[in-house]
Design an enzyme around this catalytic site. Structure first.
Site, PDB file in Angstrom:
ATOM      1  N   HIS A  38      -1.157   5.755   6.596  1.00 56.44           N
ATOM      2  CA  HIS A  38      -0.525   5.880   5.123  1.00 56.44           C
ATOM      3  C   HIS A  38       0.019   7.240   4.886  1.00 56.44           C
ATOM      4  O   HIS A  38      -0.654   7.967   5.297  1.00 56.44           O
ATOM      5  CB  HIS A  38      -1.241   4.895   4.171  1.00 56.44           C
ATOM      6  CG  HIS A  38      -1.517   3.598   4.283  1.00 56.44           C
ATOM      7  ND1 HIS A  38      -2.565   2.861   5.410  1.00 56.44           N
ATOM      8  CD2 HIS A  38      -0.860   2.688   3.740  1.00 56.44           C
ATOM      9  CE1 HIS A  38      -2.458   1.694   5.201  1.00 56.44           C
ATOM     10  NE2 HIS A  38      -1.497   1.455   4.477  1.00 56.44           N
ATOM     11  N   SER A  94       0.848  -1.187   0.091  1.00 54.82           N
ATOM     12  CA  SER A  94       0.100  -0.110   0.085  1.00 54.82           C
ATOM     13  C   SER A  94       0.827   1.292  -0.021  1.00 54.82           C
ATOM     14  O   SER A  94       0.570   2.219  -0.458  1.00 54.82           O
ATOM     15  CB  SER A  94      -0.971   0.081   1.309  1.00 54.82           C
ATOM     16  OG  SER A  94      -0.192  -0.341   2.446  1.00 54.82           O
TER      17      SER A  94
END
Length: 263
Positions: free
Chosen positions: A243, A39
């Site tokens: 993230h 990711s």
């Protein structure tokens, strides 16, 4: 113009016409660039995705890098990918003509998501989960990375391979957000675990002749809780939590790998 010079000019013009098509045909092919990994390479966290299954984003560093290099990009990175996913699902675009490979991998192999989740739970202590992840980094991850890196070498023997690391998530100075979690002690331990992960990834990458791109300095001063954060805290949808956001790719990952490539 005298006859001799006229003949010379005609000869030169004829040569130019003959050589022009050959020159066009000799133009180099665009760079073949393959982006692998999890990711942190797919762009999860940027908020805009052209591939909802893998959460791939046009704002992710591979797309920015491909544009900067004017390269042909095969974008295989996928949210949630482990080293096994990379081996079984992402190597199909690699071949002897591949020029450049970038990747982030390993974070999903070490139980890091479980450690982060534990650290977000109020009135609990997540040190045990952090230590569990550190044990996997120490005991299991080196072999997993050997397998992944070796497969990339075999499939793309002529490629320059750049292994990007992971940033420290927290500034270790204060808790923030509605839950005020994790606390400063837990933040510090998570950052220490991130440093240990970086060392293993770097050492294994260099053993295989790959270039390790350390992004920790690129994110320094822009962690979760900092005024200008390159990383999401607890977010909705939750998959985007912890993230890099769009700024993290544009101002963190992309410049770091561009400097490593020296362009």
């Amino acid at each position: 113009m005298n006859p001799a010079r006229l003949a010379a000019a005609a000869l030169a013009a004829t040569a130019a016409l003959v050589l022009a098509p050959a020159a066009v045909q000799a133009l180099p092919e665009p760079m073949h660039y393959v982006a692998l990994g999890d990711s942190y390479s797919s762009g999860t966290g940027t908020g805009e995705y052209f591939d909802e299954e893998c959460l791939r984003s046009a704002k992710a560093y591979p797309r920015l890098l491909a544009t900067g290099l004017d390269a042909d990009l095969d974008f295989a990175a996928c949210s949630g990918a482990t080293t096994n996913d990379l081996l079984t699902k992402q190597l199909g675009s690699l071949d002897a003509e591949t020029d450049l490979v970038t990747l982030t991998i390993g974070g999903n192999d070490i139980g890091w998501a479980e450690a982060v989740k534990a650290c977000l739970t109020p009135l609990t202590n997540c040190i045990d989960e952090i230590e569990d992840s550190e044990a996997i980094v120490r005991d299991e991850l080196p072999g997993l990375l050997d397998g992944a890196y070796g497969a990339i070498e075999n499939r793309a023997p002529n490629a320059d391979v750049y292994v990007l690391g992971y940033p420290r998530l927290f500034n270790g100075e204060r808790a923030c957000g509605a839950l005020k979690q994790p606390n400063v002690v837990e933040q510090t331990r998570m950052n220490e675990a991130a440093d240990g992960l970086a060392e293993v990834v770097r050492d294994k990458a260099e053993e295989h002749g790959f270039t390790f791109v350390d992004v920790r300095d690129a994110f320094a001063g822009h962690a979760i809780c900092d005024d200008v954060a390159y990383l999401n805290g607890l977010a909705y949808p939750t998959v985007e939590s912890y993230h890099p956001n769009a700024m993290g790719h544009r101002n963190g990952y992309y410049p770091a790998v561009a400097r490593a490539l020296d362009y």
